[in-house]
Design an enzyme around this catalytic site. Structure first.
Site, PDB file in Angstrom:
ATOM      1  N   HIS A 369       0.763  -1.084  -0.277  1.00 53.36           N
ATOM      2  CA  HIS A 369       0.229  -0.146   0.022  1.00 53.36           C
ATOM      3  C   HIS A 369       0.768   1.567   0.581  1.00 53.36           C
ATOM      4  O   HIS A 369       1.865   1.431   0.097  1.00 53.36           O
ATOM      5  CB  HIS A 369      -0.784  -0.040   1.652  1.00 53.36           C
ATOM      6  CG  HIS A 369      -1.818   0.502   0.994  1.00 53.36           C
ATOM      7  ND1 HIS A 369      -2.803   0.791   0.463  1.00 53.36           N
ATOM      8  CD2 HIS A 369      -2.336   1.466   2.012  1.00 53.36           C
ATOM      9  CE1 HIS A 369      -4.249   2.310   0.506  1.00 53.36           C
ATOM     10  NE2 HIS A 369      -3.632   2.232   2.039  1.00 53.36           N
ATOM     11  N   ASN A 394      -4.428   7.621   5.337  1.00 54.60           N
ATOM     12  CA  ASN A 394      -4.855   6.374   4.548  1.00 54.60           C
ATOM     13  C   ASN A 394      -5.286   7.356   2.860  1.00 54.60           C
ATOM     14  O   ASN A 394      -6.293   8.631   3.367  1.00 54.60           O
ATOM     15  CB  ASN A 394      -5.157   5.952   5.357  1.00 54.60           C
ATOM     16  CG  ASN A 394      -5.145   4.272   4.554  1.00 54.60           C
ATOM     17  OD1 ASN A 394      -4.562   4.148   3.183  1.00 54.60           O
ATOM     18  ND2 ASN A 394      -5.702   3.301   5.071  1.00 54.60           N
TER      19      ASN A 394
END
Length: 436
Positions: A369, A394
């Site tokens: 990620h 995020n």
């Protein structure tokens, strides 16, 4: 077939109102509501297995003592979900349970759940919780649809690092947050939905902040991840994953427009049909600058300014070097490995707890990620030791974590977060400083 969701199943949907499959004249068999109010408390427990008990159909005698009540190892329990023993699915059916194994940590042979903080006995400093966006998704699907950064090739991983040296006597503060140093220039997290496009979202997020900071607030765009997803197609796979070096190459050589001009199409997983075509192109104006050759895909917006950056550079993986860069030049981009427990993060200082060690591989999968690091801090534990952390944004929307952000242990390369960190300068000329 049962699948293993990322969020704890909403066992309360049944909670005494309906017992699926129960017929008139039969008493309801359920765990006491208090026991499953927050999900089965000791999902890692062994009941059916220890007694070697698995019964066909409905067998009310096929029961075991369970936390002050009873649980069942017969096929009928499968109809309510609420009264099966925790290991019924694993042991009797050989399939993943419809809720993840307990999120907690082991101490002295006992699992401590996440529902409390155990200062002396447990090494966890964060809280887990339900995240509705993940209900009904398997761990495989979470990794496939919610991440989307392809690990850089060895040549990119070996990229020359820019070393920052602290001056003699220079000390970094114990806490720093980019939004406090540069108010109104640090943008809130976007939501990539079920598009595996973190490569585009984290790149656009860091570039947005840095263009705003380096133009001294004269330009404050939220840059368009969709522009990257649809147009940066060379060796990139849009919502099926992409590479950070390719994204930064595109931002430097082609540039992107604002998110307002080219909004996210929010494509869902497995949506039929081809990926949306590129609707924004640019041409050179000289001196490396480019201008758009198309109108905004959002027909209500006229401002199709193209924003560009200089070549991205890699930082050393020492936390003080990353901190100095962040404090002087703005948020940075970091690669990280996401494990099954990160999806359930709700707050606190995250570190991966390998509660699934020794369980089948399907429970322990992880994927790559990328996120935006925005600051750092430290917290004092009850025993006086300090726990250092990063703060980061995020791209799972504001409902996840701490308003879309999270804190993660700093200085020990937790989840590889310090292994590949990038910075970039917004391409800002004097002419850009005159207009917003």
């Amino acid at each position: 077939m049962w699948r293993c969701p990322l969020g704890l199943l909403l066992l309360l949907l049944l909670n005494g109102h309906v017992a699926l499959g129960a017929q008139k004249g039969r008493g309801r068999r359920e765990l006491a509501p208090g026991l499953h109010l927050r999900g089965i408390r000791d999902a890692g427990g062994r009941y059916c297995q220890e007694q070697d008990l698995c019964c066909r159909g409905r067998a009310d005698d096929c029961a075991l003592p369970y936390l002050g009540t009873i649980c069942y190892c017969d096929l009928f329990c499968n109809r309510t979900v609420s009264d099966c023993c925790p290991d019924f699915w694993d042991f009797c059916l050989g399939v993943p349970p419809p809720f993840p194994p307990i999120q907690g940590c082991m101490h002295g042979g006992r699992i401590y759940p996440v529902l409390g903080t155990y200062w002396d006995n447990c090494n966890r400093w964060w809280q887990a919780g339900n995240h509705s966006a993940f209900w009904g998704m398997t761990l495989d699907e979470g990794i496939r649809y919610r991440l989307g950064t392809i690990r850089p090739s060895s040549s990119v991983m070996n990229m020359h690092e820019i070393y920052t040296v602290l001056n003699p006597g220079e000390a970094l503060p114990t806490a720093f947050e980019a939004s406090e140093k540069w108010p109104n220039l640090i943008h809130e997290p976007l939501d990539q939905g079920n598009c595996a496009g973190s490569w585009a979202f984290s790149t656009a997020a860091v570039a947005s902040d840095r263009v705003s900071i380096h133009s001294l607030g004269h330009m404050t765009p939220v840059l368009s991840p969709q522009n990257l997803l649809s147009c940066n197609t060379h060796h990139q796979q849009g919502c099926r994953g992409g590479r950070l070096d390719g994204a930064w190459w595109f931002l430097r050589r082609r540039g992107v427009v604002s998110d307002h001009c080219y909004p996210f199409s929010g494509r869902e997983r497995d949506k039929a049909g081809p990926a949306p075509p590129c609707m924004m192109h640019s041409r050179a104006m000289g001196r490396g600058k480019r201008q758009a050759t198309a109108h905004c895909p959002n027909g209500h917006v006229n401002n199709n300014n193209i924003y560009q950056v200089t070549p991205a550079y890699r930082l050393g993986s020492n936390d003080t070097e990353i901190m100095k860069e962040l404090m002087e030049n703005g948020p940075v981009q970091a690669l990280m490995e996401v494990h099954e427990d990160f999806f359930l993060y709700k707050g606190g200082i995250y570190s991966h707890t390998p509660v699934n060690l020794g369980r089948p591989e399907r429970y322990r999968r992880h994927g790559t990620h990328s996120v935006k690091i925005t600051g750092w801090g430290e917290e004092t534990r009850p025993d006086g030791r300090k726990l250092k952390y990063w703060t980061a944004a995020n791209s799972w929307g504001p409902a996840w974590g701490e308003r879309g952000h999270f804190r993660i242990v700093r200085g020990v390369n937790e989840c590889d977060i310090e292994s590949f960190v990038l910075g970039v300068w917004g391409r800002v000329g004097m002419e850009d400083m005159g207009h917003h």
